[in-house]
Scaffold this motif. Structure first.
Motif, PDB file in Angstrom:
ATOM      1  N   ALA A  18       0.826  -1.211   0.000  1.00  0.00           N
ATOM      2  CA  ALA A  18       0.000   0.000   0.000  1.00  0.00           C
ATOM      3  C   ALA A  18       0.857   1.257   0.000  1.00  0.00           C
ATOM      4  O   ALA A  18       0.560   2.234  -0.704  1.00  0.00           O
ATOM      5  N   THR A  21       2.407   1.680  -3.460  1.00  0.00           N
ATOM      6  CA  THR A  21       1.367   2.155  -4.381  1.00  0.00           C
ATOM      7  C   THR A  21       1.028   3.604  -4.109  1.00  0.00           C
ATOM      8  O   THR A  21       0.868   4.414  -5.031  1.00  0.00           O
ATOM      9  N   CYS A  42      -5.223  -2.073  -2.419  1.00  0.00           N
ATOM     10  CA  CYS A  42      -4.139  -2.914  -1.898  1.00  0.00           C
ATOM     11  C   CYS A  42      -4.629  -3.805  -0.764  1.00  0.00           C
ATOM     12  O   CYS A  42      -4.272  -4.984  -0.691  1.00  0.00           O
ATOM     13  N   ALA A 147      -1.630  -0.854  -8.014  1.00  0.00           N
ATOM     14  CA  ALA A 147      -1.882  -1.607  -6.786  1.00  0.00           C
ATOM     15  C   ALA A 147      -1.658  -3.098  -7.004  1.00  0.00           C
ATOM     16  O   ALA A 147      -1.020  -3.767  -6.175  1.00  0.00           O
ATOM     17  N   VAL A 151       1.197  -5.273  -4.989  1.00  0.00           N
ATOM     18  CA  VAL A 151       0.725  -6.398  -4.172  1.00  0.00           C
ATOM     19  C   VAL A 151       1.363  -7.695  -4.660  1.00  0.00           C
ATOM     20  O   VAL A 151       1.813  -8.524  -3.858  1.00  0.00           O
TER      21      VAL A 151
END
Length: 427
Positions: A18, A21, A42, A147, A151
């Motif tokens: 997160a 991102t 995320c 995202a 991830v």
């Protein structure tokens, strides 16, 4: 302790993705809307584990981009023709649940359809002053792909470094492994759940548009949350109580914080991210923790949207209660599913998987089935606390789940296999 540690490690991996991102998105547009979208995606993608293969992740990226672009159109409909937007929204959510019956890629597509549609209700609508034209239109899709990239990268690194298990079955995969062909005598479970959700969302939109025209989103969002992943009427009631209780405590805490903090400053950002981290970490331990810390994070976020948290938090709690009541009513009266029937089915699946594990001398099938059984356990354990004394359904769950730690020893002792098979047959 082991479960809490695994949850902590997964939360750290998700929050690192997160933050990465968030850094990329803020470089493109420093407004709060895309930033919130980045964190929400995320967290959601991190919980779903996306797919273990890179081919699956690429498929997810393509579908997420297409669905994300479609959700932009739905968001625009809410601005210009809200009733039409509501109809399209309900249809999209119905489709996302109904597709579960087919398993595999189609099931993943259904889950990805729901994700951007939920985000529509959460992300603050703040007009950007730095992004315009085609980039403004495609920015949500770009955020979604960024995202997914981060991830995937952090989950891959965590698996390589053995920070988290690479072989633990996700909810989707485990559910798919125990899925059965649809019955010809009655509606498939996915169809029942889809109809329930469509009714709940329709009522939530109607109540929200008519009585709460400026604050309808939280009614719809709560009706969706308490009904999603429906594992029977008792599960929906249990989830609703936790949702309301967690939100109430979170509201009280948020009012305490926002009287002294808030606004567009670094302290508020740190508190928001801290609340999200605690929500992700503690969610597997109890849904009330998720509701509490998410409520706190959203309250602190109001400083970035120009709204005073003190003026909207109590009305929002009222909307959460209304949405929860709508969700429970839909689960109770629209093609209801008895929690006891779900429990019997999963107990039977666990026993079948146990027999398979004894035959294959591998505990994997039984461990996956117990994970599915544990999903329905919290509501029954809460019921046991209220109804003691006497044998309760939760006692059977505990007995089966406890055998997971004994299974390796039973498999290693060939002399006990025959007796174990006879006991399974009797059960």
């Amino acid at each position: 302790m082991t479960f809490a540690l695994h949850s902590l490690r997964s939360a750290i991996v998700t929050m690192l993705a997160a933050l990465a991102t968030l850094g990329c998105v803020l470089a493109v547009d420093p407004e709060p809307g895309p930033a919130v979208l980045a964190v929400v995606l995320c967290v959601s993608l991190g919980r779903s584990q996306v797919s273990k293969s890179w081919q699956g992740r690429i498929e997810t990226g393509v579908v997420l981009a297409l669905v994300g672009h479609a959700s932009i159109g739905v968001g625009a409909l809410f601005q210009r023709m809200p009733w039409v937007g509501a109809v399209v929204y309900v249809a999209g959510m119905f489709l996302s649940i109904w597709l579960r019956r087919f398993g595999g890629l189609t099931r993943r597509v259904g889950a990805l359809i729901a994700l951007p549609f939920v985000v529509i209700l959460v992300v603050p609508r703040v007009q950007s002053v730095r992004v315009s034209g085609i980039l403004a239109v495609l920015l949500p899709v770009l955020v979604a792909l960024i995202a997914l990239l981060w991830v995937s990268v952090f989950q891959w690194l965590a698996a390589k470094l053995r920070v988290v298990s690479a072989s633990a079955p996700s909810t989707a995969s485990a559910a798919a492994s125990t899925a059965r062909p649809p019955s010809t005598k009655r509606l498939a479970a996915s169809t029942q759940m889809a109809v329930q959700m469509a009714v709940a969302l329709s009522v939530a939109f109607a109540v929200g548009f008519v009585f709460f025209p400026e604050r309808w989103a939280w009614i719809v969002l709560t009706a969706y949350i308490v009904g999603s992943g429906n594992r029977g009427r008792g599960d929906v009631v249990y989830k609703s109580v936790l949702r309301i209780g967690g939100a109430a405590v979170g509201t009280a805490g948020a009012l305490l914080f926002t009287q002294h903090l808030g606004g567009k400053n670094a302290t508020t950002v740190v508190l928001i991210l801290g609340a999200v981290f605690l929500a992700v970490w503690l969610r597997p331990l109890g849904y009330a923790w998720w509701a509490l810390f998410v409520t706190l994070a959203l309250a602190l976020l109001q400083g970035f949207t120009g709204e005073q948290a003190q003026l909207i938090l109590w009305p929002r709690l009222e909307e959460i209660v209304i949405g929860a009541v709508i969700g429970v009513a839909a689960a109770w009266f629209v093609l209801p599913v008895r929690s006891a029937d779900v429990l019997r089915r999963r107990l039977a699946d666990a026993l079948v998987a146990l027999a398979e594990s004894l035959d294959s001398r591998s505990p994997d099938a039984f461990v996956a089935a117990v994970a599915q059984l544990e999903q329905v356990a919290p509501a029954f354990r809460a019921r046991r606390m209220l109804l003691r004394p006497g044998i309760q359904s939760a006692d059977w769950i505990d007995e089966v789940a406890a055998f997971a730690s004994l299974l390796p020893a039973v498999i290693a002792s060939s002399g006990s296999l025959g007796e174990a098979r006879r006991a399974i047959g009797a059960a």
